[in-house]
Motif scaffolding. Structure first.
Motif, short mmCIF file in Angstrom:
data_model
loop_
_atom_site.label_atom_id
_atom_site.label_comp_id
_atom_site.label_asym_id
_atom_site.label_seq_id
_atom_site.Cartn_x
_atom_site.Cartn_y
_atom_site.Cartn_z
N ILE B 138 33.41 51.40 36.38
CA ILE B 138 32.64 52.64 36.45
C ILE B 138 31.51 52.59 35.41
CG2 ILE B 138 32.72 55.17 36.29
CD1 ILE B 138 35.77 54.96 36.79
N ALA B 139 30.31 52.98 35.83
CA ALA B 139 29.17 53.00 34.91
C ALA B 139 28.07 53.88 35.50
CB ALA B 139 28.66 51.58 34.67
N ALA B 140 26.93 53.93 34.78
CA ALA B 140 25.83 54.81 35.17
C ALA B 140 25.13 54.37 36.45
CB ALA B 140 24.83 54.91 34.03
N LYS B 146 29.43 46.99 38.47
CA LYS B 146 29.89 45.65 38.83
C LYS B 146 30.28 44.85 37.59
CE LYS B 146 29.41 44.23 43.26
NZ LYS B 146 30.42 43.41 43.94
N VAL B 147 29.47 44.99 36.53
CA VAL B 147 29.80 44.33 35.27
C VAL B 147 31.15 44.84 34.77
CG1 VAL B 147 29.14 44.07 32.84
CG2 VAL B 147 27.38 43.94 34.62
N ALA B 148 31.31 46.17 34.78
CA ALA B 148 32.56 46.78 34.30
C ALA B 148 33.75 46.25 35.09
CB ALA B 148 32.47 48.30 34.41
N CYS B 162 37.75 49.74 34.04
CA CYS B 162 36.86 49.65 32.89
C CYS B 162 35.69 50.62 33.09
CB CYS B 162 36.35 48.22 32.73
SG CYS B 162 35.09 48.06 31.45
N PHE B 163 35.45 51.44 32.09
CA PHE B 163 34.45 52.50 32.18
C PHE B 163 33.42 52.26 31.07
CE2 PHE B 163 33.92 57.44 31.94
CZ PHE B 163 32.65 57.31 32.46
N ILE B 164 32.20 51.89 31.47
CA ILE B 164 31.12 51.74 30.49
C ILE B 164 30.47 53.10 30.34
CG2 ILE B 164 28.94 50.60 29.94
CD1 ILE B 164 29.87 48.19 31.52
N ASP B 165 30.92 53.88 29.35
CA ASP B 165 30.45 55.27 29.28
C ASP B 165 29.56 55.55 28.08
OD1 ASP B 165 32.55 54.91 27.56
OD2 ASP B 165 33.51 56.83 27.97
N ASN B 166 29.24 54.52 27.28
CA ASN B 166 28.25 54.78 26.24
C ASN B 166 27.44 53.52 25.95
OD1 ASN B 166 29.67 53.12 24.37
ND2 ASN B 166 31.06 54.83 23.94
N LYS B 169 29.13 50.38 24.41
CA LYS B 169 29.92 49.58 25.36
C LYS B 169 29.01 48.77 26.27
CE LYS B 169 34.03 52.46 25.61
NZ LYS B 169 34.72 53.43 26.46
N ARG B 170 27.88 49.38 26.67
CA ARG B 170 26.95 48.68 27.55
C ARG B 170 26.44 47.40 26.86
NH1 ARG B 170 21.37 48.11 28.69
NH2 ARG B 170 20.82 49.23 26.78
N VAL B 171 26.01 47.55 25.62
CA VAL B 171 25.47 46.41 24.88
C VAL B 171 26.53 45.33 24.71
CG1 VAL B 171 24.48 45.67 22.67
CG2 VAL B 171 23.77 47.85 23.69
N LYS B 172 27.71 45.74 24.34
CA LYS B 172 28.79 44.79 24.10
C LYS B 172 29.14 44.03 25.39
CE LYS B 172 33.33 44.61 22.00
NZ LYS B 172 34.58 45.36 21.85
N ALA B 173 29.21 44.78 26.48
CA ALA B 173 29.58 44.17 27.76
C ALA B 173 28.51 43.16 28.19
CB ALA B 173 29.77 45.24 28.83
#
Lengths: 145, 431
Positions: B138-140, B146-148, B162-166, B169-173
């Motif tokens: 889940i992401a914006a 797809k990455v998540a 996996c939820f990229i919610d900030n 997390k986006r940068v790290k992923a």
């Protein structure tokens, strides 16, 4: 059959024009207010179509419970298995239909009980990798072949 | 927010539902005709079995391992994934199916809910109801979702969601994510990016927009770059329907006669037309390809691919089969042993948007074809696939047999599992 079609395109029934009668000219039918959809096994007996599978009973291990060779079992995986339920489990490389006996859980084991004195209960210890595959919600017995 | 939900090792997982004994064992599923490996369980991946290796190599390279092998059984996979999609639809009504085992969901209306928890619950529900393990990212936007999803699959700690919610997390992923695995970046572009020193999704996302424009004159790549940076710009309608449908097969021997090849091509064309009608879409062009066996260096080699326009977008079996056989005539050369052929129908659009050209058929004939297709579909649905076929789909009469009988010998599926969800004779036996 479950309300599930191959390739999973449509899952709903086709829409009917329910009150099409009402637009006819003339005297309204007095039965119109009591219209009912009728009885439908698929809709009324199968609570979780996505979780429903079918099995054919093979053998007489449950014969004293009224489940005999050749009967059809309707298996619902969504229902929580509780003590005394007829369940389907996978044991020793085959699917088996038995009563679930949870009365010895405190002693560290459960039993799958047959309904025929010829067979022994299957004992499953807490360490075994065991899962209830599904709960039998109906059996269908053919009386005439 | 968007979610991407997909089935883990989908075909293997379908087989395991009815073979719980294979739960922790290496399992592979072979392509049509038992050609090569198309699906692997995690245990098979760990053994080093690569996707796409031919079946005979699997036997040679892993002789001492107990590997469960299945022929592909699309009847089973179609029915089981249909159940999964039905459950997804109940939880997220705004969904669209992207492939047999992937579904995008639009979660905008659910943003008050705890989406991470929602995803974990959905995993548990699908596992219990259908026996199918799924992963949820889940992401914006869809690219980040797809990455998540990759992370949800790779690390058990995410509990399948996996939820990229900030921003953190986006940068790290993205820093941990290889650029070639980014959705929308093909193998070709990935190679170019790597040659420029760009290894991770983060490296790519950090480039300036002018740089992306300068090096890649490509809308899709630019959109991918914007999505990696958090924008939402891949439109839904572009993904709801696939751009093309392909039916192709390697023959279980070799084929050199035109009439035999035409039979295969007609079958593939008929299948594509049927799929188009199922989807409610039409094609405006067809492609046909044929090729010899590149591994048989001792034989003369030939391959060709032709695109053939349809003057009116259509999904009629007769029209599509006719166009494909005409296309085949143009590329067929005698004197070669053909190993593979296929049909691709292209530029599909919704059926209700058809425009007929001035020179094409009249409305009367159009209606007649539609009626014929409806009858074809109905008969084949009630009586089984390919009960009624076009003449060109038949083998030449010289064999004296019906098509079904001859075709059973052509398509190999030695290790096919039963169909416990679609055939009464195949339902599970309960001891």
């Amino acid at each position: 059959m479950a309300k599930v079609k191959i390739l999973g395109k449509e899952f709903s029934h086709p829409k009917e024009l329910k009150f099409a009668d009402a637009i006819k000219a003339g005297f309204p039918s007095p039965a119109e207010d009591y219209r009912h959809d009728g009885l439908d096994f698929n809709r009324d007996l199968i609570r979780h179509p996505e979780a429903t599978f079918y099995g054919r009973v093979d053998g007489d291990s449950m014969v004293e419970a009224g489940i005999s060779d050749g009967d059809l079992a309707v298996i619902d995986r969504a229902v929580e298995a509780t003590h005394g339920d007829v369940i389907v489990a996978y044991v020793n490389e085959e699917f088996t239909i038995k009563f679930l006996d949870l009365s010895h859980q405190k002693e560290g084991y459960i039993e799958l009980r047959p309904a025929n004195p010829k067979y022994q209960p299957i004992r499953i210890s807490a360490d075994d990798d065991f899962e209830v595959w599904g709960v039998v919600v109906w059996t269908i017995k053919p009386w005439k072949r | 927010m968007y979610g991407i939900i997909d089935c883990d090792n989908c075909y293997v997982s379908c087989e395991r539902v009815f073979r719980p004994d294979l739960k922790h064992k290496p399992v592979v599923v072979l392509s049509n005709n038992d050609g090569c490996v198309v699906a692997r369980s995690n245990e098979a991946k760990k053994l080093g079995i690569k996707a796409g290796i031919p079946y005979y190599q699997l036997q040679e390279k892993f002789p001492r391992h107990q590997i469960a092998v299945f022929s592909s059984n699309y009847e089973l996979y179609g029915e089981m994934t249909g159940r999964v999609v039905s459950l997804i639809r109940q939880e997220a009504p705004n969904y669209f199916r992207y492939s047999i085992d992937e579904c995008f969901v639009n979660l905008k209306k659910m943003e008050t809910a705890d989406l991470k928890q929602w995803g974990e619950q959905l995993h548990r529900k699908v596992m219990r109801y259908v026996g199918m393990p799924i992963s949820i990212g889940i992401a914006a936007n869809k690219t980040l979702a797809k990455v998540a999803s990759h992370f949800a699959k790779r690390y058990a700690g995410y509990r399948h969601c996996c939820f990229i919610d900030n921003e953190e997390k986006r940068v790290k992923a993205l820093k941990l994510f290889p650029v070639e695995d980014v959705w929308g970046i093909g193998r070709r572009y990935a190679a170019r990016l790597k040659a420029m020193g760009i290894q991770t999704a983060w490296d790519f996302a950090c480039q300036k927009p002018e740089w992306v424009h300068y090096h890649f004159h490509n809308v899709v790549i630019f959109r991918t770059w914007r999505e990696l940076n958090g924008e939402d710009c891949v439109p839904e309608e572009e993904m709801a329907k696939k751009k093309s449908i392909c039916t192709s097969r390697s023959f279980n021997g070799m084929v050199s006669e035109f009439s035999d090849l035409r039979t295969h091509i007609s079958n593939y064309a008929a299948r594509c037309a049927e799929k188009l009608r199922q989807e409610g879409s039409v094609a405006s062009a067809v492609s046909v390809f044929i090729r010899t066996n590149p591994f048989r260096e001792d034989l003369p080699q030939y391959e060709n691919f032709i695109e053939y326009p349809l003057y009116t977008a259509t999904n009629s079996t007769i029209t599509i089969v006719k166009a494909c056989t005409e296309a085949l005539e143009k590329i067929y050369r005698p004197g070669f042993q053909y190993k593979k052929a296929g049909v691709i129908v292209m530029q599909t659009s919704p059926e209700d948007a058809i425009q007929t050209t001035l020179f094409d058929m009249d409305a009367d004939q159009f209606d007649k074809l539609k009626k014929l297709d409806r009858v074809l579909d109905k008969i084949n649905k009630v009586n089984g696939t390919e009960t009624v076929v076009l003449g060109s789909q038949q083998y030449a009469l010289r064999s004296g047999k019906g098509k079904a009988e001859v075709f059973a010998n052509v398509i190999k599926h030695e290790f096919r599992s039963p169909n416990p969800t679609t055939r009464w004779n195949d339902i599970i036996r309960l001891k």
